[in-house]
Design a protein around this motif. Structure first.
Motif, PDB file in Angstrom:
ATOM      1  N   ASP A 126       5.718  29.732 -10.016  1.00  0.00           N
ATOM      2  CA  ASP A 126       4.810  30.359 -10.975  1.00  0.00           C
ATOM      3  C   ASP A 126       4.819  29.630 -12.322  1.00  0.00           C
ATOM      4  O   ASP A 126       4.269  30.127 -13.294  1.00  0.00           O
ATOM      5  CB  ASP A 126       5.206  31.825 -11.186  1.00  0.00           C
ATOM      6  CG  ASP A 126       4.034  32.686 -11.601  1.00  0.00           C
ATOM      7  OD1 ASP A 126       4.055  33.200 -12.734  1.00  0.00           O
ATOM      8  OD2 ASP A 126       3.079  32.817 -10.825  1.00  0.00           O
ATOM      9  N   GLU A 133      -6.626  18.248 -15.648  1.00  0.00           N
ATOM     10  CA  GLU A 133      -5.809  19.462 -15.721  1.00  0.00           C
ATOM     11  C   GLU A 133      -4.337  19.116 -15.929  1.00  0.00           C
ATOM     12  O   GLU A 133      -3.638  19.765 -16.710  1.00  0.00           O
ATOM     13  CB  GLU A 133      -5.967  20.286 -14.444  1.00  0.00           C
ATOM     14  CG  GLU A 133      -7.260  21.073 -14.348  1.00  0.00           C
ATOM     15  CD  GLU A 133      -7.232  22.064 -13.203  1.00  0.00           C
ATOM     16  OE1 GLU A 133      -6.546  23.097 -13.327  1.00  0.00           O
ATOM     17  OE2 GLU A 133      -7.879  21.798 -12.169  1.00  0.00           O
ATOM     18  N   TYR A 146     -12.989  27.547  -7.440  1.00  0.00           N
ATOM     19  CA  TYR A 146     -11.664  28.157  -7.563  1.00  0.00           C
ATOM     20  C   TYR A 146     -10.924  27.611  -8.784  1.00  0.00           C
ATOM     21  O   TYR A 146     -10.306  28.372  -9.535  1.00  0.00           O
ATOM     22  CB  TYR A 146     -10.860  27.892  -6.291  1.00  0.00           C
ATOM     23  CG  TYR A 146      -9.526  28.590  -6.265  1.00  0.00           C
ATOM     24  CD1 TYR A 146      -9.436  29.957  -6.036  1.00  0.00           C
ATOM     25  CD2 TYR A 146      -8.346  27.884  -6.470  1.00  0.00           C
ATOM     26  CE1 TYR A 146      -8.215  30.605  -6.004  1.00  0.00           C
ATOM     27  CE2 TYR A 146      -7.112  28.530  -6.447  1.00  0.00           C
ATOM     28  CZ  TYR A 146      -7.051  29.887  -6.215  1.00  0.00           C
ATOM     29  OH  TYR A 146      -5.845  30.522  -6.199  1.00  0.00           O
ATOM     30  N   ARG A 147     -11.008  26.289  -8.982  1.00  0.00           N
ATOM     31  CA  ARG A 147     -10.308  25.691 -10.128  1.00  0.00           C
ATOM     32  C   ARG A 147     -10.957  26.118 -11.448  1.00  0.00           C
ATOM     33  O   ARG A 147     -10.257  26.352 -12.439  1.00  0.00           O
ATOM     34  CB  ARG A 147     -10.262  24.177  -9.991  1.00  0.00           C
ATOM     35  CG  ARG A 147      -9.269  23.733  -8.923  1.00  0.00           C
ATOM     36  CD  ARG A 147      -9.002  22.236  -8.945  1.00  0.00           C
ATOM     37  NE  ARG A 147      -7.852  21.940  -8.106  1.00  0.00           N
ATOM     38  CZ  ARG A 147      -6.599  21.861  -8.529  1.00  0.00           C
ATOM     39  NH1 ARG A 147      -6.326  22.053  -9.805  1.00  0.00           N
ATOM     40  NH2 ARG A 147      -5.607  21.585  -7.702  1.00  0.00           N
ATOM     41  N   ARG A 185      -9.703  29.609 -12.221  1.00  0.00           N
ATOM     42  CA  ARG A 185      -8.325  29.585 -12.728  1.00  0.00           C
ATOM     43  C   ARG A 185      -8.277  29.165 -14.193  1.00  0.00           C
ATOM     44  O   ARG A 185      -7.537  29.747 -14.991  1.00  0.00           O
ATOM     45  CB  ARG A 185      -7.472  28.631 -11.887  1.00  0.00           C
ATOM     46  CG  ARG A 185      -7.018  29.228 -10.570  1.00  0.00           C
ATOM     47  CD  ARG A 185      -6.071  28.312  -9.842  1.00  0.00           C
ATOM     48  NE  ARG A 185      -4.914  27.958 -10.646  1.00  0.00           N
ATOM     49  CZ  ARG A 185      -3.952  27.132 -10.259  1.00  0.00           C
ATOM     50  NH1 ARG A 185      -4.030  26.555  -9.075  1.00  0.00           N
ATOM     51  NH2 ARG A 185      -2.924  26.875 -11.031  1.00  0.00           N
ATOM     52  N   ASN A 207      -9.634  31.915 -16.427  1.00  0.00           N
ATOM     53  CA  ASN A 207      -8.732  33.062 -16.458  1.00  0.00           C
ATOM     54  C   ASN A 207      -7.432  32.738 -17.197  1.00  0.00           C
ATOM     55  O   ASN A 207      -7.047  33.448 -18.130  1.00  0.00           O
ATOM     56  CB  ASN A 207      -8.425  33.517 -15.026  1.00  0.00           C
ATOM     57  CG  ASN A 207      -7.507  34.716 -14.983  1.00  0.00           C
ATOM     58  OD1 ASN A 207      -7.507  35.550 -15.889  1.00  0.00           O
ATOM     59  ND2 ASN A 207      -6.700  34.800 -13.941  1.00  0.00           N
ATOM     60  N   GLU A 208      -6.767  31.645 -16.785  1.00  0.00           N
ATOM     61  CA  GLU A 208      -5.416  31.374 -17.268  1.00  0.00           C
ATOM     62  C   GLU A 208      -5.377  30.594 -18.583  1.00  0.00           C
ATOM     63  O   GLU A 208      -4.447  30.770 -19.378  1.00  0.00           O
ATOM     64  CB  GLU A 208      -4.637  30.606 -16.195  1.00  0.00           C
ATOM     65  CG  GLU A 208      -4.458  31.399 -14.901  1.00  0.00           C
ATOM     66  CD  GLU A 208      -3.849  30.580 -13.778  1.00  0.00           C
ATOM     67  OE1 GLU A 208      -3.380  29.447 -14.059  1.00  0.00           O
ATOM     68  OE2 GLU A 208      -3.857  31.036 -12.616  1.00  0.00           O
ATOM     69  N   ALA A 224     -14.432  34.169 -15.121  1.00  0.00           N
ATOM     70  CA  ALA A 224     -13.588  33.960 -13.944  1.00  0.00           C
ATOM     71  C   ALA A 224     -14.040  34.869 -12.802  1.00  0.00           C
ATOM     72  O   ALA A 224     -14.116  34.443 -11.640  1.00  0.00           O
ATOM     73  CB  ALA A 224     -12.123  34.220 -14.289  1.00  0.00           C
ATOM     74  N   TYR A 254      -9.698  29.467   0.065  1.00  0.00           N
ATOM     75  CA  TYR A 254      -9.415  30.239  -1.152  1.00  0.00           C
ATOM     76  C   TYR A 254      -9.930  31.672  -1.069  1.00  0.00           C
ATOM     77  O   TYR A 254      -9.744  32.440  -2.011  1.00  0.00           O
ATOM     78  CB  TYR A 254     -10.056  29.560  -2.376  1.00  0.00           C
ATOM     79  CG  TYR A 254      -9.650  28.126  -2.570  1.00  0.00           C
ATOM     80  CD1 TYR A 254      -8.368  27.794  -2.976  1.00  0.00           C
ATOM     81  CD2 TYR A 254     -10.551  27.089  -2.342  1.00  0.00           C
ATOM     82  CE1 TYR A 254      -7.986  26.471  -3.141  1.00  0.00           C
ATOM     83  CE2 TYR A 254     -10.178  25.763  -2.515  1.00  0.00           C
ATOM     84  CZ  TYR A 254      -8.897  25.461  -2.913  1.00  0.00           C
ATOM     85  OH  TYR A 254      -8.519  24.159  -3.072  1.00  0.00           O
ATOM     86  N   ASP A 299      -7.282  34.616  -1.530  1.00  0.00           N
ATOM     87  CA  ASP A 299      -6.730  34.647  -2.879  1.00  0.00           C
ATOM     88  C   ASP A 299      -7.811  34.961  -3.906  1.00  0.00           C
ATOM     89  O   ASP A 299      -7.548  35.657  -4.892  1.00  0.00           O
ATOM     90  CB  ASP A 299      -6.055  33.319  -3.210  1.00  0.00           C
ATOM     91  CG  ASP A 299      -5.169  33.426  -4.443  1.00  0.00           C
ATOM     92  OD1 ASP A 299      -4.307  34.322  -4.473  1.00  0.00           O
ATOM     93  OD2 ASP A 299      -5.350  32.634  -5.395  1.00  0.00           O
ATOM     94  N   GLN A 308      -7.509  37.883  -6.578  1.00  0.00           N
ATOM     95  CA  GLN A 308      -7.602  37.651  -8.022  1.00  0.00           C
ATOM     96  C   GLN A 308      -8.769  38.413  -8.632  1.00  0.00           C
ATOM     97  O   GLN A 308      -8.683  38.916  -9.751  1.00  0.00           O
ATOM     98  CB  GLN A 308      -7.744  36.149  -8.305  1.00  0.00           C
ATOM     99  CG  GLN A 308      -6.532  35.311  -7.914  1.00  0.00           C
ATOM    100  CD  GLN A 308      -5.245  35.798  -8.564  1.00  0.00           C
ATOM    101  OE1 GLN A 308      -5.222  36.202  -9.733  1.00  0.00           O
ATOM    102  NE2 GLN A 308      -4.163  35.804  -7.791  1.00  0.00           N
TER     103      GLN A 308
END
Length: 591
Positions: free
Chosen positions: A268, A512, A542-543, A546, A549-550, A558, A574, A577, A581
């Protein structure tokens, strides 16, 4: 004669099964009159069959023939001592809006439990099947008082969950876990339907309070383990660490919980707490294997987080550990990791090679030798000495046929051939690996094969594919900035070729890695705009989700991206997941 008798019985069973299937089919299609006729036939042949009785009643009720169902049930109750049919009779009155008589028969059913607590099984099950949840809870509670050996915590937990009585549900699940430790994982899965990653979510707070109360009432390690598990679900690894230390300090023989916690924290990307856990393991563990694994993981984390200024200190730490424990087969993983660090980070490939050659002189088994040779091959690829690398990879394939490491070596043969532009040989190796017993290797092989096969015919000189393979090699060599520049060239000079989408995606990943998220978003958005039908569309979505969101905390953006995966790419890797999410962002309690 005996043979004829057996055949007759078998034929009767077969015909009965066929009739049952016909009745079920009519019922499923809503053809209830036909279903009723078939179920009556089955009932008359087996008048004590509970299932057929229930189906006759249910079909009457579907046809709204409640009086017929009532007469049928009263006759059954006169003939069969099965108190659960009192529940069915009561429910039949309820369907007629006669709540008074319905309650009379519900009470009669509950009273039968006083006569024989074993009646609870059929009675409570029927209450529950008709969504009479309060009555089902009453039945289970009454039976538990009459026979304390009964354990209905699981059934009661499920009912409380249906009612939204979360605290009682958690309490019942805890009691069930205490009485059936082997079912702990099942309990966790059930609980996970009601909690989220948000520690401030109401259900998370309730569960935490229930567990803290359990710890005060009965300081069993089970409650600490569940509390640690809850904190891990919330990604509050520091609190989980405190619980795991408490578990160990109270006499737990194994450090496995702490080892697992450290690995979860690494996965994580919470390396700070992972380093604390690994340090605790080194200071606490009595066995050398656990100490070495912790040392190894600390070095891997320091290398990942470090820069060139940190490398001398990391190298010194490697040497100190090898001096402390010795260059032995037991420290093989650390020796290989040290060589990898020297070659790929510290710019000392020759020293790395010497280190591994010395390692090969140790009394190693064939698998251990293969691990060393695999790293030696990688170091030679790093130096672009492809033919020498192929020798090591081929030795592994020859010595450990059909093993996972042999398949890994074959993949590296294909990758080395791809790096040097021998696409035909690389593709032949990848075709073999598509059916690898290792799903990871099979997936990687398929991905590389698609890159080659989708792009090798666009240009007779295969210029763009060769440039992409070179960029891939630069990434492997840890020369990410040079790879980004080369990918730019592909994007600018080969705009009409399909490899541009692949170049955009790979460059986005590299952006990234350098925390250049705006540039990564730009690349992924270009894929989204121009290559909607391509195989990288779901990867890009998906990327993007992320990052929004993150990194940017833009939850709504997102969510929209995740929705696009859910509704338009249900075959994506994906998909599961993305759905999870999405539900987290929407604030659902999720599994």
């Amino acid at each position: 004669m005996k043979y004829i008798f057996v055949v007759t019985i078998l034929l009767s069973i077969t015909i009965g099964a066929q009739n049952d299937a016909i009745a079920k089919d009519y019922y499923a299609k809503g053809e209830f009159e036909k279903a009723l006729a078939e179920y009556k036939k089955l009932y008359y042949k087996s008048p004590s069959n509970i299932n057929y009785i229930n189906q006759v009643v249910s079909t009457y009720q579907q046809l709204e023939q409640y009086d017929e169902a009532e007469v049928f049930l009263i006759n059954i109750l006169e003939r069969i001592n099965y108190p659960a049919f009192l529940v069915e009779l009561g429910y039949n009155f309820q369907l007629k809006d006669d709540t008074e008589n319905a309650q009379i028969y519900y009470n009669k059913a509950l009273a039968k439990i006083d006569d024989n607590p074993n009646h609870v099984f059929g009675i409570a099950r029927l209450f529950q099947s008709h969504s009479l949840l309060d009555e089902a809870l009453t039945a289970y509670s009454k039976a538990k008082v009459l026979n304390p050996e009964f354990n209905f915590n699981l059934q009661m937990a499920q009912i409380y969950g249906e009612q939204g009585n979360i605290e009682n549900m958690f309490s019942c699940y805890m009691d069930f876990a205490a009485s059936s430790p082997v079912a702990l994982n099942n309990v966790k899965r059930a609980i996970n339907n009601f909690i989220t990653e948000d520690g401030d979510h109401e259900n998370n707070i309730i569960l935490r309070k229930v567990l803290l109360r359990k710890i005060q009432e009965n300081p069993d390690l089970l409650w600490n383990k569940l509390l640690s598990w809850l904190f891990i679900q919330q990604k509050d690894f520091r609190k989980a660490f405190a619980q795991e230390k408490a578990i160990f300090n109270r006499g737990a023989e194994s450090l496995s919980g702490l080892e697992e916690l450290a690995q979860i924290a690494v996965n994580d990307e919470q390396e700070d707490i992972a380093l604390e856990v690994y340090t605790f393991l080194i200071d606490t563990a009595q066995d050398i294997d656990t100490q070495l694994a912790a040392h190894h993981n600390i070095l891997l984390i320091r290398t990942k987080l470090g820069n060139k200024d940190d490398y001398p200190g990391i190298q010194e730490q490697y040497l100190n550990i090898l001096n402390q424990y010795g260059a032995l087969p037991q420290t093989l993983d650390i020796q290989i990791s040290y060589a990898h660090f020297l070659a790929f980070y510290s710019g000392q490939p020759e020293e790395a090679t010497r280190t591994l050659e010395q390692t090969l002189e140790l009394p190693l088994n064939p698998l251990q030798q293969a691990k060393v040779k695999l790293e030696l091959g990688d170091i030679l690829v790093l130096q672009e000495q492809f033919n020498k690398a192929l020798i090591y990879y081929s030795q592994i394939q020859r010595n450990l046929k059909n093993s996972t490491i042999s398949q890994e070596a074959r993949f590296k043969v294909a990758k080395a051939s791809y790096y040097k532009g021998d696409f035909k040989w690389a593709e032949s190796q990848l075709n073999i690996l598509k059916s690898s017993t290792s799903q990871l290797i099979a997936n990687d092989a398929l991905e590389l094969k698609l890159i080659i096969s989708d792009n090798k015919y666009e240009d007779s000189t295969q210029t763009a594919l060769k440039l992409y393979a070179k960029a891939d090699l630069l990434t492997f060599q840890n020369k990410k900035e040079a790879a980004i520049v080369l990918l730019d060239r592909i994007i600018e000079e080969h705009k009409t070729e399909p490899i541009v989408a692949q170049a955009l995606f790979k460059q986005g990943q590299l952006f990234e890695a350098h925390s250049q998220f705006e540039k990564a978003v730009s690349n992924y958005e270009r894929i989204r705009a121009n290559y909607r039908e391509g195989i990288l569309m779901d990867d890009a979505l998906y990327r993007l989700a992320r990052i929004y969101n993150e990194q940017y905390n833009e939850k709504e953006k997102a969510k929209l991206l995740l929705e696009e995966i859910i509704f338009n790419h249900d075959d994506s890797i994906y998909f599961v997941d993305a759905r999870k999410q999405y539900r987290i962002l929407r604030g659902d309690a999720i599994n």
